[in-house]
Design an enzyme around this catalytic site. Structure first.
Site, PDB file in Angstrom:
ATOM      1  N   LYS A  75       4.827  -4.895  -5.528  1.00  0.00           N
ATOM      2  CA  LYS A  75       6.265  -4.762  -5.749  1.00  0.00           C
ATOM      3  C   LYS A  75       7.057  -5.445  -4.643  1.00  0.00           C
ATOM      4  O   LYS A  75       8.107  -6.003  -4.879  1.00  0.00           O
ATOM      5  CB  LYS A  75       6.649  -3.284  -5.842  1.00  0.00           C
ATOM      6  N   LYS A  91       9.280 -14.964 -14.533  1.00  0.00           N
ATOM      7  CA  LYS A  91       9.006 -13.756 -15.322  1.00  0.00           C
ATOM      8  C   LYS A  91       7.837 -13.995 -16.274  1.00  0.00           C
ATOM      9  O   LYS A  91       6.941 -13.155 -16.406  1.00  0.00           O
ATOM     10  CB  LYS A  91      10.265 -13.359 -16.113  1.00  0.00           C
ATOM     11  N   CYS A 143       0.857  -1.175   0.000  1.00  0.00           N
ATOM     12  CA  CYS A 143       0.000   0.000   0.000  1.00  0.00           C
ATOM     13  C   CYS A 143       0.895   1.227   0.000  1.00  0.00           C
ATOM     14  O   CYS A 143       2.073   1.149   0.270  1.00  0.00           O
ATOM     15  CB  CYS A 143      -0.873   0.019   1.247  1.00  0.00           C
ATOM     16  N   ASN A 149      -0.896   1.178   6.298  1.00  0.00           N
ATOM     17  CA  ASN A 149      -0.179   0.159   5.531  1.00  0.00           C
ATOM     18  C   ASN A 149       0.286  -0.886   6.534  1.00  0.00           C
ATOM     19  O   ASN A 149       0.851  -0.557   7.561  1.00  0.00           O
ATOM     20  CB  ASN A 149       1.021   0.784   4.812  1.00  0.00           C
ATOM     21  N   GLY A 150       0.018  -2.174   6.229  1.00  0.00           N
ATOM     22  CA  GLY A 150       0.407  -3.247   7.135  1.00  0.00           C
ATOM     23  C   GLY A 150      -0.820  -4.092   7.467  1.00  0.00           C
ATOM     24  O   GLY A 150      -1.842  -4.028   6.813  1.00  0.00           O
ATOM     25  N   ARG A 207       3.702   0.396  -6.802  1.00  0.00           N
ATOM     26  CA  ARG A 207       3.675  -0.660  -5.787  1.00  0.00           C
ATOM     27  C   ARG A 207       2.625  -1.706  -6.038  1.00  0.00           C
ATOM     28  O   ARG A 207       2.641  -2.770  -5.450  1.00  0.00           O
ATOM     29  CB  ARG A 207       3.404  -0.042  -4.427  1.00  0.00           C
ATOM     30  N   GLU A 235      14.057 -18.389 -13.084  1.00  0.00           N
ATOM     31  CA  GLU A 235      13.723 -16.961 -13.152  1.00  0.00           C
ATOM     32  C   GLU A 235      12.959 -16.659 -14.434  1.00  0.00           C
ATOM     33  O   GLU A 235      11.991 -15.887 -14.443  1.00  0.00           O
ATOM     34  CB  GLU A 235      15.000 -16.122 -13.057  1.00  0.00           C
ATOM     35  N   GLU A 271       4.552 -14.276 -14.149  1.00  0.00           N
ATOM     36  CA  GLU A 271       4.034 -13.073 -13.485  1.00  0.00           C
ATOM     37  C   GLU A 271       3.664 -11.983 -14.488  1.00  0.00           C
ATOM     38  O   GLU A 271       2.859 -11.120 -14.185  1.00  0.00           O
ATOM     39  CB  GLU A 271       5.014 -12.560 -12.436  1.00  0.00           C
ATOM     40  N   HIS A 299      12.478 -37.545 -15.058  1.00  0.00           N
ATOM     41  CA  HIS A 299      12.010 -38.192 -13.807  1.00  0.00           C
ATOM     42  C   HIS A 299      10.576 -37.813 -13.497  1.00  0.00           C
ATOM     43  O   HIS A 299      10.209 -37.626 -12.341  1.00  0.00           O
ATOM     44  CB  HIS A 299      12.950 -37.799 -12.656  1.00  0.00           C
ATOM     45  N   TRP A 348      -3.661  -2.149  -1.504  1.00  0.00           N
ATOM     46  CA  TRP A 348      -3.524  -3.489  -2.081  1.00  0.00           C
ATOM     47  C   TRP A 348      -4.260  -4.396  -1.124  1.00  0.00           C
ATOM     48  O   TRP A 348      -3.834  -4.584   0.014  1.00  0.00           O
ATOM     49  CB  TRP A 348      -2.048  -3.853  -2.186  1.00  0.00           C
TER      50      TRP A 348
HETATM   51  C1  AGP Z   1      10.066 -10.368  -8.746  1.00  0.00           C
HETATM   52  O1  AGP Z   1       9.838 -10.288 -10.169  1.00  0.00           O
HETATM   53  C2  AGP Z   1       8.815 -10.702  -8.030  1.00  0.00           C
HETATM   54  N1  AGP Z   1       7.918  -9.575  -8.167  1.00  0.00           N
HETATM   55  C3  AGP Z   1       8.969 -11.173  -6.592  1.00  0.00           C
HETATM   56  O2  AGP Z   1       9.207 -12.546  -6.671  1.00  0.00           O
HETATM   57  C4  AGP Z   1      10.092 -10.550  -5.744  1.00  0.00           C
HETATM   58  O3  AGP Z   1      11.342 -10.936  -6.252  1.00  0.00           O
HETATM   59  C5  AGP Z   1       9.955 -11.097  -4.325  1.00  0.00           C
HETATM   60  O4  AGP Z   1       8.714 -10.659  -3.803  1.00  0.00           O
HETATM   61  C6  AGP Z   1      11.092 -10.658  -3.390  1.00  0.00           C
HETATM   62  O5  AGP Z   1      11.088  -9.263  -3.294  1.00  0.00           O
HETATM   63  P1  AGP Z   1      12.405  -8.553  -2.690  1.00  0.00           P
HETATM   64  O6  AGP Z   1      13.539  -8.881  -3.603  1.00  0.00           O
HETATM   65  O7  AGP Z   1      12.071  -7.094  -2.649  1.00  0.00           O
HETATM   66  O8  AGP Z   1      12.630  -9.129  -1.311  1.00  0.00           O
END
Ligand code: AGP
Length: 627
Positions: free
Chosen positions: A622, A504, A20, A116-117, A45, A500, A507, A523, A92
Site C-alpha cells: 500500500k 491502474k 509490514c 518493520n523497516g 498493506r 494513471e 497494477e 514519434h 512484505w
Molecule cells: C497507487 O495505485 C500505487 N499503489 C502507488 O503508485 C502509490 O500511488 C505510490 O506508492 C505513492 O504512494 P503514496 O501516495 O502513499 O505516497
C-alpha cells in the site's frame, strides 16, 4: 515548526500504510486471538507471510506461516499458543524470500522481535555475529536485532539496557516490538523511520503500526516520535515510560481518536477497491466542501505562504499515482495561476541534487504520508531552505509532521492497495490550490473564480453519474481481459489521466499497459500498434479533442482495436473494432474527475474478469517505505 492546517484538524487515524504490519499486546487476558485479529486489520498493506509469538510460563512460543493470514489461523487452530503478552507481524519480503523461515517474529530462546523497516547495516552486524559464533536461522536483516539483544542479555544487561544498546548499533529504519522469556510482564517498542503507535486500553497496553489496527480495543493513542523507545510493564498496574533517543524520559500526548472501526468492512462491496471507487462522490464532496465557502463561492485555503513573488517556482514531488496527480496539477498551476511548476518523481528528485532555493515552494503529494522517497525528498527540500507543503490523506503521518504546512485530503482510510479515492481527492485539493493562487495573483478575476468553484462543487454529482451504470465498464473489462498489451493516449490534462489509467490497469491486471501523450505516439510508440493491441483514448470534447481524434485515426488505420472514452455522442470511426464509452459532458476541470473514475472502473472490471487479487495485487504494498 509552523504546524499549519488548512482544513478541519482531525485527530485522525494514522494509517501509516507500510509494507509490514506490527501488533503487540501486554494484557491481563489471553492475547493470541487478538494478535491475529490485529493482523487481519493490517492485511490491506500487502504481505506474504505472518506470525505471532507469546510469552507464557517463562517460555517464548511462536507460530509462523507463509502466504495469507488464514494459513496462520489454521496453524494456531491445530497448535494453539497461550500467553497474556505477545507480538504479531505481517511481512512484505525485502531481505530474504517470502518463506516461513524468514517470517517474523524472529527469536532466540530469550527474546523475540517483530520489525518493520530495513536495517541498512545488517550485513556488517551479521558478519560480526557469525564470527562470534551465532548461527542464523533466516536471511532477514531483522534477525541481527534478535541476536544483538540476546548477546547483551547473556552478558547480564537488563532487557531495557540490552535494547537501548542494540538500537544504537542499528542504521536504517525500524519499528520494533520486543518480548522476553524471563519477563512475562514487559513489552518494549521502538521507532526510527517507521511509524509505531502506543495504545492505552483498560488493563492492557498495545503497540501497532497504526492506530487503526488497535481500533477494536482502544481509542487512546500515543504517536511515538522518531527515536522513541517505550517500555511497557504490568506490575500492580499497567504503566509505561517513553524515552527519547537520548534516553531521557519524555511525555507524548495521548489522543482520543474517533476511529472508524468498521472501515475494515467492505460494506457489501466485493472488494475494498470497488467500495472506495463508489465512495468518491462522498469523499470528493467532503474534500471540496472543506476548502470552499459554498455560500460566497470563495476559497477557504489560506496558507501563510506569499505566492505573489513573480520569481516563484512550485515544485511538485511524489510517487506513482500521486505523481500523476502532480502532473495533472502542473497544467492548472501554469494555465490559471501563471506560476512556473516543475514536477519530479521523488525517487529521482532526492538524488539529482536539484537546484533549489528560497524562490521554490515544494509541494509533496502522498496518500500515506509515509512513502520513503517522498519523505526523503521533503527533508531534502527543507534542508535547502524551501518552504514545504504536504498534501496527504493520512492525518498524523510523517509528512504531515515534517512539512511546514499541510492540506489534508479527506478521502478517509484507503484500504485497496491501488489508490482510487485518494487520487481524486488529491486532484480536488490541487485544483483548488491552483485556483486559490490564481485568485490571489489576480491571474483570474472574481467572476471566473466563482464559476470555477461552482463547477468543482458539481464534480461529486458528475462522478456519481459515471457510477450510475458500470455495466459498460464490465463489458469492456471482459473484452480487455484477454489482451496482452494496451495503449492509452490523452492530450493536456487527459494525458496524466491516461498515465494513471495505464498504471491502474498494470497494477490490477498485470496486463502490460503504456500511456503516451497523444501527439507523441507518432514519434516511435506507434510501432507498437497492431490488431492485438487495443488503444484506449481519453477524449472529452475539449480543446484538444480534434487533434486527439486524428491520433486515434492514425492508430485505427493500422488495425488496432479502438476504445474511446468521450462525451461526444456523435463520435464514430471506421476501425476493425470500435468501442465508445459515453461519459457526462463537463468543463476541462471536471473532466479530470470523470475520466479518472472511468479508468479506475476499466481497470477494476478487467481485473475482475482476469481473476487477479484486486485489493492486494501481487508484489505491491500500500505504501513503499523502502527505496
Ligand atoms: C497507487 O495505485 C500505487 N499503489 C502507488 O503508485 C502509490 O500511488 C505510490 O506508492 C505513492 O504512494 P503514496 O501516495 O502513499 O505516497
Amino acid at each position: 515548526m509552523d504546524f499549519y492546517s488548512t482544513t478541519k484538524e482531525t485527530a485522525g487515524i494514522e494509517l501509516g500504510v507500510y509494507m509490514c504490519g506490527i501488533i503487540a499486546i501486554l494484557s491481563s487476558k489471553p492475547v493470541t486471538g487478538r494478535l491475529v485479529e490485529g493482523l487481519s486489520r493490517l492485511e490491506y498493506r500487502g504481505y506474504d507471510s505472518a506470525g505471532v509469538a507469546t510469552v507464557h510460563e517463562n517460555t517464548i512460543f511462536r507460530k509462523r506461516a507463509e502466504g495469507k493470514l488464514q494459513s496462520l489461523k489454521n496453524l494456531l487452530q491445530e497448535e494453539p499458543i497461550s500467553g497474556k503478552l505477545g507480538i504479531g507481524h505481517t511481512r512484505w519480503a525485502t531481505h530474504g524470500s517470502a518463506t516461513k523461515r524468514n517470517a517474523h517474529p524472529h527469536k532466540t530462546d530469550r527474546v523475540a522481535v517483530v520489525h518493520n523497516g530495513i536495517i541498512e547495516n545488517y550485513q556488517l552486524l551479521k558478519n560480526e555475529l557469525v564470527n562470534s559464533g551465532v548461527q542464523f536461522q533466516s536471511d532477514t536483516d531483522t534477525e541481527v536485532v534478535v541476536h544483538l539483544i540476546d548477546q547483551a542479555l547473556q552478558s547480564g544487561k537488563t532487557p531495557e539496557i540490552a535494547v537501548t544498546e542494540t538500537l544504537k548499533k542499528l542504521e536504517g529504519a525500524f519499528a520494533l516490538a520486543i518480548i522476553f522469556k524471563e519477563n512475562s510482564n514487559l513489552l518494549i517498542g521502538a521507532r526510527k523511520g517507521s511509524p509505531l503507535v502506543l495504545g492505552i486500553g483498560e488493563n492492557e497496553l498495545f503497540l501497532g503500526s497504526d492506530a487503526w489496527a488497535l481500533a477494536p480495543w482502544t481509542q487512546k493513542i500515543c504517536y511515538l516520535e522518531e527515536g522513541d523507545i517505550v517500555i511497557m510493564k504490568h506490575d500492580i498496574a499497567f504503566d509505561y515510560v517513553i524515552l527519547n533517543e537520548d534516553g531521557q524520559p519524555v511525555t507524548r500526548s495521548v489522543r482520543q481518536l474517533e476511529q472508524e472501526v468498521n472501515v475494515a468492512s467492505k460494506g457489501g462491496y466485493s472488494h475494498f477497491m470497488l467500495k472506495e471507487i463508489f465512495e468518491q462522490p462522498k469523499t470528493l464532496a467532503n474534500t471540496i466542501s472543506s476548502l470552499i465557502d459554498e455560500k460566497n463561492l470563495k476559497s477557504l485555503i489560506n496558507l501563510p505562504i506569499d505566492f505573489s513573488n513573480e520569481r516563484l517556482t512550485l515544485r511538485l514531488v511524489a510517487c506513482g499515482t500521486s505523481y500523476y496527480a502532480s502532473l495533472t496539477a502542473k497544467y492548472w498551476f501554469e494555465k490559471y495561476a501563471r506560476i512556473l511548476c516543475e514536477v519530479d518523481l521523488a525517487s529521482e528528485f532526492r538524488y539529482r541534487d536539484p537546484v533549489l532555493g528560497r524562490n521554490d515552494i515544494c509541494i509533496f503529494i502522498s496518500q500515506s504520508g509515509e512513502t520513503s522517497d517522498t519523505l526523503a525528498a521533503l527533508n531534502l527540500a527543507k534542508s535547502r531552505g524551501c518552504e514545504t507543503l504536504a498534501i496527504v490523506n493520512v492525518p498524523e503521518s510523517s509528512m504531515i509532521r515534517a512539512a511546514d504546512h499541510h492540506i489534508l485530503t479527506l478521502a478517509g482510510p484507503e484500504i485497496g492497495v491501488a489508490s482510487t479515492k485518494a487520487f481524486s481527492a488529491q486532484l480536488a485539493v490541487l485544483c483548488l490550490l491552483a485556483l486559490d493562487i490564481a485568485s490571489k495573483r489576480k491571474t483570474i478575476d472574481d467572476a471566473t473564480m466563482k464559476e470555477f468553484l461552482h463547477e468543482l462543487l458539481e464534480v461529486p454529482n458528475l462522478v456519481a453519474k459515471v457510477l450510475q451504470d458500470v455495466s459498460v465498464f464490465d463489458q469492456l473489462g471482459l473484452r480487455l481481459s484477454c489482451s496482452r498489451d494496451v495503449l492509452f493516449i490523452g492530450r493536456g490534462t487527459n494525458y496524466p489521466i491516461a498515465l494513471e489509467g495505464a498504471l491502474k490497469l498494470k497494477e490490477l491486471t498485470y496486463i502490460h499497459a503504456e500511456a503516451y501523450a497523444a501527439g507523441e505516439l507518432k514519434h516511435g510508440p506507434i510501432a507498437l500498434v497492431d490488431k492485438l493491441t487495443p488503444l484506449i483514448a481519453i477524449a472529452p470534447k475539449d480543446s484538444w479533442f480534434e487533434k486527439t481524434a486524428s491520433n486515434i485515426q492514425e492508430v485505427a488505420s493500422r488495425g488496432a482495436p479502438i476504445i474511446v472514452l468521450t462525451d461526444d455522442a456523435n463520435f464514430n470511426m471506421s476501425s476493425s473494432e470500435f468501442h465508445k464509452i459515453l461519459l457526462p459532458t463537463s468543463s476541462p476541470f471536471s473532466a479530470c474527475f470523470i475520466y479518472t473514475v472511468a479508468v479506475q472502473c476499466v481497470a477494476y472490471y478487467t481485473a475482475l474478469h482476469k481473476g487477479t487479487d484486486v485489493d492486494q495485487p501481487r508484489n505491491l504494498a500500500k505504501s513503499v517505505t523502502v527505496e
